[in-house]
Design an enzyme around this catalytic site. Structure first.
Site, PDB file in Angstrom:
ATOM      1  N   ARG A 188      44.420  35.818  35.939  1.00  0.00           N
ATOM      2  CA  ARG A 188      44.071  36.154  37.323  1.00  0.00           C
ATOM      3  C   ARG A 188      43.748  34.940  38.206  1.00  0.00           C
ATOM      4  NH1 ARG A 188      40.366  41.481  37.312  1.00  0.00           N
ATOM      5  NH2 ARG A 188      41.330  41.778  39.338  1.00  0.00           N
ATOM      6  N   ASP A 205      44.795  50.327  37.576  1.00  0.00           N
ATOM      7  CA  ASP A 205      43.413  50.755  37.353  1.00  0.00           C
ATOM      8  C   ASP A 205      43.303  52.182  36.801  1.00  0.00           C
ATOM      9  OD1 ASP A 205      42.496  48.314  38.188  1.00  0.00           O
ATOM     10  OD2 ASP A 205      41.783  48.983  40.152  1.00  0.00           O
ATOM     11  N   CYS A 224      39.156  36.062  32.781  1.00  0.00           N
ATOM     12  CA  CYS A 224      38.816  37.462  32.997  1.00  0.00           C
ATOM     13  C   CYS A 224      39.389  38.203  31.806  1.00  0.00           C
ATOM     14  CB  CYS A 224      39.457  37.923  34.306  1.00  0.00           C
ATOM     15  SG  CYS A 224      39.442  39.698  34.545  1.00  0.00           S
ATOM     16  N   ARG A 244      29.814  48.419  36.733  1.00  0.00           N
ATOM     17  CA  ARG A 244      30.370  47.618  37.820  1.00  0.00           C
ATOM     18  C   ARG A 244      31.172  48.482  38.785  1.00  0.00           C
ATOM     19  NH1 ARG A 244      33.889  42.815  36.133  1.00  0.00           N
ATOM     20  NH2 ARG A 244      34.130  43.035  38.365  1.00  0.00           N
ATOM     21  N   LYS A 250      34.916  51.254  45.752  1.00  0.00           N
ATOM     22  CA  LYS A 250      34.449  49.893  45.449  1.00  0.00           C
ATOM     23  C   LYS A 250      35.374  48.853  46.068  1.00  0.00           C
ATOM     24  CE  LYS A 250      35.533  47.987  41.282  1.00  0.00           C
ATOM     25  NZ  LYS A 250      36.212  46.689  41.456  1.00  0.00           N
ATOM     26  N   ASN A 251      36.680  49.058  45.908  1.00  0.00           N
ATOM     27  CA  ASN A 251      37.627  48.029  46.355  1.00  0.00           C
ATOM     28  C   ASN A 251      37.831  48.018  47.869  1.00  0.00           C
ATOM     29  OD1 ASN A 251      37.831  47.208  43.749  1.00  0.00           O
ATOM     30  ND2 ASN A 251      39.927  47.943  43.414  1.00  0.00           N
TER      31      ASN A 251
HETATM   32  C1  UD1 Z   1      42.701  44.083  42.911  1.00  0.00           C
HETATM   33  C2  UD1 Z   1      41.644  45.104  42.575  1.00  0.00           C
HETATM   34  C3  UD1 Z   1      41.734  45.497  41.097  1.00  0.00           C
HETATM   35  C4  UD1 Z   1      43.150  45.920  40.743  1.00  0.00           C
HETATM   36  C5  UD1 Z   1      44.171  44.889  41.188  1.00  0.00           C
HETATM   37  C6  UD1 Z   1      45.605  45.364  41.013  1.00  0.00           C
HETATM   38  C7  UD1 Z   1      39.857  44.573  44.140  1.00  0.00           C
HETATM   39  C8  UD1 Z   1      38.493  44.020  44.347  1.00  0.00           C
HETATM   40  N1  UD1 Z   1      40.337  44.541  42.883  1.00  0.00           N
HETATM   41  O1  UD1 Z   1      42.429  42.914  42.133  1.00  0.00           O
HETATM   42  O2  UD1 Z   1      40.830  46.581  40.865  1.00  0.00           O
HETATM   43  O3  UD1 Z   1      43.256  46.081  39.342  1.00  0.00           O
HETATM   44  O4  UD1 Z   1      43.986  44.595  42.593  1.00  0.00           O
HETATM   45  O5  UD1 Z   1      45.812  46.562  41.661  1.00  0.00           O
HETATM   46  O6  UD1 Z   1      40.479  45.066  45.058  1.00  0.00           O
HETATM   47  N2  UD1 Z   1      48.005  36.835  41.279  1.00  0.00           N
HETATM   48  C9  UD1 Z   1      48.424  35.506  41.218  1.00  0.00           C
HETATM   49  N3  UD1 Z   1      47.878  34.602  42.106  1.00  0.00           N
HETATM   50  C10 UD1 Z   1      46.964  34.965  43.046  1.00  0.00           C
HETATM   51  C11 UD1 Z   1      46.549  36.308  43.111  1.00  0.00           C
HETATM   52  C12 UD1 Z   1      47.095  37.219  42.225  1.00  0.00           C
HETATM   53  O7  UD1 Z   1      49.231  35.158  40.367  1.00  0.00           O
HETATM   54  O8  UD1 Z   1      46.533  34.098  43.799  1.00  0.00           O
HETATM   55  C13 UD1 Z   1      48.553  37.823  40.333  1.00  0.00           C
HETATM   56  C14 UD1 Z   1      47.499  38.394  39.391  1.00  0.00           C
HETATM   57  O9  UD1 Z   1      47.301  37.572  38.271  1.00  0.00           O
HETATM   58  C15 UD1 Z   1      48.101  39.739  39.028  1.00  0.00           C
HETATM   59  C16 UD1 Z   1      48.823  40.155  40.316  1.00  0.00           C
HETATM   60  O10 UD1 Z   1      48.990  38.948  41.071  1.00  0.00           O
HETATM   61  O11 UD1 Z   1      49.055  39.598  38.000  1.00  0.00           O
HETATM   62  C17 UD1 Z   1      48.099  41.159  41.162  1.00  0.00           C
HETATM   63  O12 UD1 Z   1      46.741  40.778  41.278  1.00  0.00           O
HETATM   64  P1  UD1 Z   1      45.885  41.083  42.586  1.00  0.00           P
HETATM   65  O13 UD1 Z   1      46.538  42.163  43.387  1.00  0.00           O
HETATM   66  O14 UD1 Z   1      45.573  39.807  43.260  1.00  0.00           O
HETATM   67  O15 UD1 Z   1      44.547  41.670  41.940  1.00  0.00           O
HETATM   68  P2  UD1 Z   1      43.114  41.514  42.540  1.00  0.00           P
HETATM   69  O16 UD1 Z   1      43.196  41.421  44.019  1.00  0.00           O
HETATM   70  O17 UD1 Z   1      42.370  40.486  41.796  1.00  0.00           O
END
Ligand code: UD1
Length: 420
Positions: free
Chosen positions: A121, A304, A116, A396, A22-23
């Site tokens: 997030r 995950d 979320c 999902r 999925k990711n």
């Molecule tokens: C992706 C995965 C999700 C997985 C997560 C962590 C996809 C579609 N989803 O989610 O399944 O659980 O990685 O492995 O690939 N953060 C910030 N600011 C930002 C972006 C992130 O503070 O602009 C923080 C988030 O709140 C979190 C951390 O960084 O604490 C990591 O999040 P991130 O790697 O961005 O997760 P996703 O990409 O949303």
């Protein structure tokens, strides 16, 4: 609404074929935007999240054909550079269209994802990166408005690795003028797969899969045909399912290179893991050794997989510790597991799990994607009937989970939820 009804306990045995990731699929669908014409994506899992992404692309004017496990995306008629709240609120990965839109059309209007279940997030790092590349970004009325004549290469250092943030900026940088360096980038296999696809389209990306990714911007990209890698989280979930039920399960197509941290913990607990030509086999046992797990960005232990490993900890003799470092609110399955008889104490970001537990089936409610998988695994080892409500979370991210589990011997069925 639907629920899963599970009769336990059961011993799983047989083979299961792991679907595409999925990711990996979601950013690949967004990446198709970067080229004029029709891209063909293969090994796409039939999941609600991919259907949501196809709607995001369709609203923009793409012609999207879902021909599972393939998806065709034609970007010829894109005329609406908008990702609306109604879709982004149901799947925050919709924000992955922001980088490609800004790069190819110099404009994007993307709803902020909002709350979320597992934490706040934010997408501030995606936005800061686009600003560093010269975009004018305003957040107004709940939407991110991006404007840029042409993005330009920049040196961007992430304060912490972000998976979709890295993907968004990597995609944006492919069409920027000049070279972009992403430092402290996320290293997930899905990012490497995306870079592979983008390079096939004509991009010049080096270092994906390492903390430093260098992207030399090009003037245009071509449509592509690309296969997604197998889903390492689905694979890990089935391996834990085989382990906790004391079964013997072969996860066909699972790639051990993507699962090192997960396989290491399964082995430490006492599961017998073998790498075979077709995939990864787990042979379970009755009682496991307690574990101490801390989630971390890849190649660390994946957040995950945390909820599923809690079920393995419940099958262990003694005290296990599970510390979540990525998301602030990812223990929502704990109260549900406690209703089934689990002894778990949450102190801040750490869950202390006392085993072995003798779980008994009851009605439980899924609160997010991976929590739903953990409740299903709990149902497989519980005495009696477990009903997992709100399984739309599970749909999902898991393709045909109940069919795949039933083929391994589980007594599991999907039913409509009675409303009263
Ligand atoms: C992706 C995965 C999700 C997985 C997560 C962590 C996809 C579609 N989803 O989610 O399944 O659980 O990685 O492995 O690939 N953060 C910030 N600011 C930002 C972006 C992130 O503070 O602009 C923080 C988030 O709140 C979190 C951390 O960084 O604490 C990591 O999040 P991130 O790697 O961005 O997760 P996703 O990409 O949303």
């Amino acid at each position: 609404m639907e629920k899963l009804v599970i009769q336990g306990p059961v011993t799983l045995s047989g083979e299961v074929t792991i679907s595409g990731a999925k990711n990996a699929a979601l950013p690949m669908m967004a990446a198709a935007l970067l080229a004029p014409g029709e891209s063909h994506l293969h090994n796409m899992p039939r999941l609600q999240d991919l259907i949501t992404m196809s709607k995001v692309l369709a609203i923009m004017g793409c012609d999207v054909r879902l021909d599972w496990p393939s998806i065709k995306i034609d970007t010829t008629s894109v005329d609406n550079l908008l990702a609306p709240y109604s879709l982004v609120k149901t799947m925050r990965a919709s924000v992955l269209v922001m980088g490609p839109m800004a790069a190819r059309w110099g404009e994007a209007r993307v709803s902020l994802p909002g709350g979320c279940a597992i934490g706040t997030r934010p997408i501030n790092l995606h936005i800061a990166g686009l600003e560093a590349m010269g975009a004018d970004v305003r957040v107004e009325h709940g939407y991110v408005h991006v404007k840029a004549r042409r993005l330009r290469g920049a040196h961007i250092k992430f304060p912490q690795p972000t998976v979709t943030g890295t993907e968004n900026l990597m995609m944006a940088a492919t069409l920027a003028k000049g070279t972009t360096v992403l430092e402290n980038a996320a290293r997930e296999p899905e990012i490497e797969d995306l870079a592979l696809m983008l390079n096939k389209m004509g991009a010049r990306i080096r270092g994906a899969g390492t903390p430093i990714i260098t992207i030399e911007g090009v003037d245009e990209l071509q449509p592509v045909s690309h296969h997604a890698i197998p889903d390492r989280i689905e694979a890990g979930t089935f391996l834990v399912a085989g382990a906790v039920t004391g079964g013997n399960v072969l996860a066909r197509k699972a790639d051990p290179r993507h699962l090192e941290a997960v396989l290491e913990k399964l082995r430490m607990a006492g599961a017998d893991i073998t790498i075979e030509r077709e995939g990864i086999r787990v042979r379970g046992t009755d009682v496991y050794t307690p574990l101490d797990i801390m989630t971390a960005p890849y190649p660390g232990f994946p957040t995950d997989m945390q909820a599923q490993f809690m079920i393995l900890m419940l099958k262990s003799r003694g005290q296990s510790m599970l510390t979540e470092t990525i998301f602030e609110n990812r223990f929502m399955h704990v109260p549900e597991l406690m209703r089934m008889g689990a002894d778990i104490e949450v102190k801040g970001r750490t869950a202390i799990v006392n085993g072995p537990a003798h779980l008994s089936g009851t009605q439980v409610m899924a609160t997010d994607l991976r929590a739903s998988a953990s409740l299903v695994l709990a149902g497989l080892i519980s005495e009696g009937t477990t009903e997992v409500l709100r399984i739309y979370h599970m749909d999902r991210g898991y393709e045909k989970l109940e069919e795949k589990l039933a083929a391994l011997g589980a007594n599991i069925r999907r039913e409509k939820t009675q409303m009263y």
